[in-house]
Design a protein around this motif. Sequence first.
Motif, mmCIF file in Angstrom:
data_model
loop_
_atom_site.group_PDB
_atom_site.id
_atom_site.type_symbol
_atom_site.label_atom_id
_atom_site.label_comp_id
_atom_site.label_asym_id
_atom_site.label_seq_id
_atom_site.Cartn_x
_atom_site.Cartn_y
_atom_site.Cartn_z
ATOM 1 N N GLU A 23 0.742 -1.241 -0.092
ATOM 2 C CA GLU A 23 -0.015 -0.056 0.042
ATOM 3 C C GLU A 23 1.021 1.317 -0.034
ATOM 4 O OE1 GLU A 23 -2.746 -0.276 3.313
ATOM 5 O OE2 GLU A 23 -4.211 -1.690 2.294
ATOM 6 N N LEU A 24 1.814 1.113 0.866
ATOM 7 C CA LEU A 24 2.860 2.276 0.851
ATOM 8 C C LEU A 24 3.510 2.566 -0.599
ATOM 9 C CD1 LEU A 24 3.944 4.626 2.680
ATOM 10 C CD2 LEU A 24 5.755 3.143 3.298
ATOM 11 N N ALA A 25 3.843 1.507 -1.079
ATOM 12 C CA ALA A 25 4.367 1.708 -2.510
ATOM 13 C C ALA A 25 3.654 2.155 -3.394
ATOM 14 C CB ALA A 25 5.015 0.162 -2.935
ATOM 15 N N ILE A 26 2.333 1.861 -3.449
ATOM 16 C CA ILE A 26 1.203 2.352 -4.360
ATOM 17 C C ILE A 26 1.150 3.869 -4.176
ATOM 18 C CG2 ILE A 26 -1.312 2.398 -4.560
ATOM 19 C CD1 ILE A 26 -1.376 -0.714 -4.157
ATOM 20 N N ILE A 27 0.974 4.271 -2.986
ATOM 21 C CA ILE A 27 0.989 5.920 -2.660
ATOM 22 C C ILE A 27 2.039 6.606 -3.063
ATOM 23 C CG2 ILE A 27 0.841 7.347 -0.605
ATOM 24 C CD1 ILE A 27 -0.968 5.184 0.792
ATOM 25 N N GLU A 28 3.241 5.775 -2.942
ATOM 26 C CA GLU A 28 4.544 6.429 -3.433
ATOM 27 C C GLU A 28 4.402 6.699 -4.869
ATOM 28 O OE1 GLU A 28 7.790 4.021 -1.775
ATOM 29 O OE2 GLU A 28 7.710 5.129 0.035
ATOM 30 N N GLY A 29 4.076 5.712 -5.465
ATOM 31 C CA GLY A 29 3.975 5.761 -6.822
ATOM 32 C C GLY A 29 2.981 6.746 -7.358
ATOM 33 N N VAL A 30 1.861 6.848 -6.837
ATOM 34 C CA VAL A 30 0.772 7.921 -7.133
ATOM 35 C C VAL A 30 1.373 9.359 -6.850
ATOM 36 C CG1 VAL A 30 -1.391 8.862 -6.575
ATOM 37 C CG2 VAL A 30 -1.171 6.428 -6.687
ATOM 38 N N LEU A 31 2.043 9.540 -5.907
ATOM 39 C CA LEU A 31 2.491 11.074 -5.640
ATOM 40 C C LEU A 31 3.511 11.235 -6.529
ATOM 41 C CD1 LEU A 31 2.842 10.668 -1.401
ATOM 42 C CD2 LEU A 31 1.096 11.880 -3.046
ATOM 43 N N ALA A 32 4.323 10.229 -6.786
ATOM 44 C CA ALA A 32 5.392 10.667 -7.919
ATOM 45 C C ALA A 32 4.955 10.895 -9.227
ATOM 46 C CB ALA A 32 6.348 9.195 -8.068
ATOM 47 N N SER A 33 3.716 10.330 -9.593
ATOM 48 C CA SER A 33 2.995 10.634 -10.724
ATOM 49 C C SER A 33 2.289 11.912 -10.961
ATOM 50 C CB SER A 33 2.296 9.530 -11.376
ATOM 51 O OG SER A 33 1.017 9.509 -10.484
ATOM 52 N N LEU A 34 2.129 12.615 -9.778
ATOM 53 C CA LEU A 34 1.266 13.640 -9.760
ATOM 54 C C LEU A 34 2.062 14.991 -10.179
ATOM 55 C CD1 LEU A 34 -0.420 13.442 -6.109
ATOM 56 C CD2 LEU A 34 -1.670 13.005 -8.492
ATOM 57 N N PRO A 35 1.369 15.974 -10.799
ATOM 58 C CA PRO A 35 1.856 17.181 -11.075
ATOM 59 C C PRO A 35 2.499 17.868 -9.823
ATOM 60 C CG PRO A 35 -0.172 17.484 -11.947
ATOM 61 C CD PRO A 35 -0.210 16.036 -11.119
ATOM 62 N N MET B 200 -5.394 13.123 -2.723
ATOM 63 C CA MET B 200 -5.962 12.190 -1.568
ATOM 64 C C MET B 200 -6.994 11.220 -2.641
ATOM 65 S SD MET B 200 -6.267 11.794 1.406
ATOM 66 C CE MET B 200 -6.014 13.074 2.449
ATOM 67 N N ALA B 201 -7.774 11.805 -3.765
ATOM 68 C CA ALA B 201 -8.556 10.916 -4.153
ATOM 69 C C ALA B 201 -7.622 9.965 -5.243
ATOM 70 C CB ALA B 201 -9.479 11.738 -5.278
ATOM 71 N N ALA B 202 -6.612 10.863 -5.602
ATOM 72 C CA ALA B 202 -5.853 9.832 -6.624
ATOM 73 C C ALA B 202 -5.217 8.672 -5.689
ATOM 74 C CB ALA B 202 -4.537 10.394 -7.222
ATOM 75 N N CYS B 203 -4.757 8.765 -4.514
ATOM 76 C CA CYS B 203 -4.241 7.704 -3.458
ATOM 77 C C CYS B 203 -5.474 6.783 -3.484
ATOM 78 C CB CYS B 203 -3.652 8.455 -2.357
ATOM 79 S SG CYS B 203 -2.152 9.211 -2.586
ATOM 80 N N GLN B 204 -6.415 7.440 -3.038
ATOM 81 C CA GLN B 204 -7.424 6.423 -2.786
ATOM 82 C C GLN B 204 -7.915 5.455 -3.955
ATOM 83 O OE1 GLN B 204 -8.967 6.061 0.573
ATOM 84 N NE2 GLN B 204 -9.509 4.215 -0.473
ATOM 85 N N ALA B 205 -7.947 6.031 -5.042
ATOM 86 C CA ALA B 205 -8.257 5.488 -6.235
ATOM 87 C C ALA B 205 -7.220 4.287 -6.582
ATOM 88 C CB ALA B 205 -8.603 6.483 -7.488
ATOM 89 N N ALA B 206 -5.983 4.849 -6.294
ATOM 90 C CA ALA B 206 -5.037 3.684 -6.668
ATOM 91 C C ALA B 206 -5.169 2.577 -5.715
ATOM 92 C CB ALA B 206 -3.814 4.445 -6.573
ATOM 93 N N LEU B 207 -5.570 2.860 -4.611
ATOM 94 C CA LEU B 207 -5.578 1.761 -3.595
ATOM 95 C C LEU B 207 -6.747 0.876 -3.739
ATOM 96 C CD1 LEU B 207 -4.552 3.634 -0.043
ATOM 97 C CD2 LEU B 207 -3.209 1.662 -1.426
ATOM 98 N N ASP B 208 -7.949 1.410 -4.338
ATOM 99 C CA ASP B 208 -9.110 0.907 -4.488
ATOM 100 C C ASP B 208 -8.918 0.090 -5.724
ATOM 101 O OD1 ASP B 208 -10.428 2.043 -2.431
ATOM 102 O OD2 ASP B 208 -11.352 3.670 -3.701
ATOM 103 N N ASN B 209 -8.149 0.413 -6.588
ATOM 104 C CA ASN B 209 -7.797 -0.453 -7.916
ATOM 105 C C ASN B 209 -6.767 -1.525 -7.784
ATOM 106 O OD1 ASN B 209 -9.726 0.910 -9.423
ATOM 107 N ND2 ASN B 209 -8.373 2.697 -9.913
ATOM 108 N N ALA B 210 -6.023 -1.339 -6.696
ATOM 109 C CA ALA B 210 -5.064 -2.484 -6.532
ATOM 110 C C ALA B 210 -5.725 -3.904 -6.397
ATOM 111 C CB ALA B 210 -4.171 -1.991 -5.242
ATOM 112 N N ALA B 211 -4.898 -4.774 -6.759
ATOM 113 C CA ALA B 211 -5.178 -6.341 -6.581
ATOM 114 C C ALA B 211 -5.469 -6.621 -5.111
ATOM 115 C CB ALA B 211 -4.532 -7.227 -7.188
ATOM 116 N N PRO B 212 -6.799 -6.927 -4.746
ATOM 117 C CA PRO B 212 -7.230 -7.573 -3.543
ATOM 118 C C PRO B 212 -6.162 -8.469 -2.915
ATOM 119 C CG PRO B 212 -9.002 -8.224 -4.759
ATOM 120 C CD PRO B 212 -7.972 -7.427 -5.576
ATOM 121 N N ARG B 213 -5.805 -8.222 -1.664
ATOM 122 C CA ARG B 213 -4.962 -9.238 -1.015
ATOM 123 C C ARG B 213 -5.662 -10.498 -0.431
ATOM 124 N NH1 ARG B 213 -2.344 -5.179 3.490
ATOM 125 N NH2 ARG B 213 -4.364 -4.968 3.755
ATOM 126 N N ASN B 214 -4.789 -11.472 -0.416
ATOM 127 C CA ASN B 214 -5.596 -12.708 -0.005
ATOM 128 C C ASN B 214 -5.214 -12.915 1.415
ATOM 129 O OD1 ASN B 214 -6.799 -13.225 -2.337
ATOM 130 N ND2 ASN B 214 -5.327 -14.541 -3.205
#
Length: 172
Positions: free
Chosen positions: A107-119, A158-172
Motif C-alpha cells: 500500500e505504501l509503495a502504491i501511494i509513493e507511486g501515485v505521489l510521484a506521478s502527480l503534477p 487524496m482522491a488519486a491515492c484512494q483510487a489507486a488503493l481501490d484499484n490495487a489487486a485485493p490481498r488474500n
Amino acid sequence: MKDSEQILNVYLSHRLHLVDVAAGIIGCRARAEDIVQDAFIKATLVQKKGTEIQRPVSYLLQVVRRLAIDFLRFGRIRNEIDVADIAVQNLLCDPRSPETYVGNREELAIIEGVLASLPDRTRLAFEMKRFGDYKLREIAVVLDLSIGRTAQLITDAMAACQAALDNAAPRN
C-alpha cells in the motif's frame, strides 16, 4: 412560551427534515446529524444574545444549508480520512503477521507511486499538508494559489491515492 423553548420545539419537530436537507447537500447522513445539531446550537446562541427569531423553521433551514455548504467548501479537507497516513501508521505498527507487513508495504509503495506521478504543485501541496503539517493558507502562499485551489489540489491528490488503493489487486 420562551424563545429557547420555541427553538427547541421547532428543532425536535423538524429534526428529520433538517437532517434530510443537510444529507442531500453533503451526501452523508452521519455528518448531516452533526450539522443539524450545530445549527440548533447557533440558533440558541443567537437567541441568548437577545435576537428574536421571527420564523424559526426558516431560520434553522437556512443555517443548516449554510453549514452544509461550508462543510463542502472547507470541511472535506479537514475531515477526509488520510489514506497516506493510514498506510504509514499501519507500516509503523507491529504487524500481526508477515502477510500484513507485506500488504502494508505494498500500500505504501502504491501511494509513493501515485505521489510521484502527480503534477509537482499537487504533490507538493499534499506533502506540505500531510507530512509537513502546514496550514492551507501557508501552502497557498508558498505555491502562489488561492486557498480554494490549494484545497482542491490536496483533495485531488487524496482522491488519486484512494483510487489507486481501490484499484490495487485485493490481498488474500
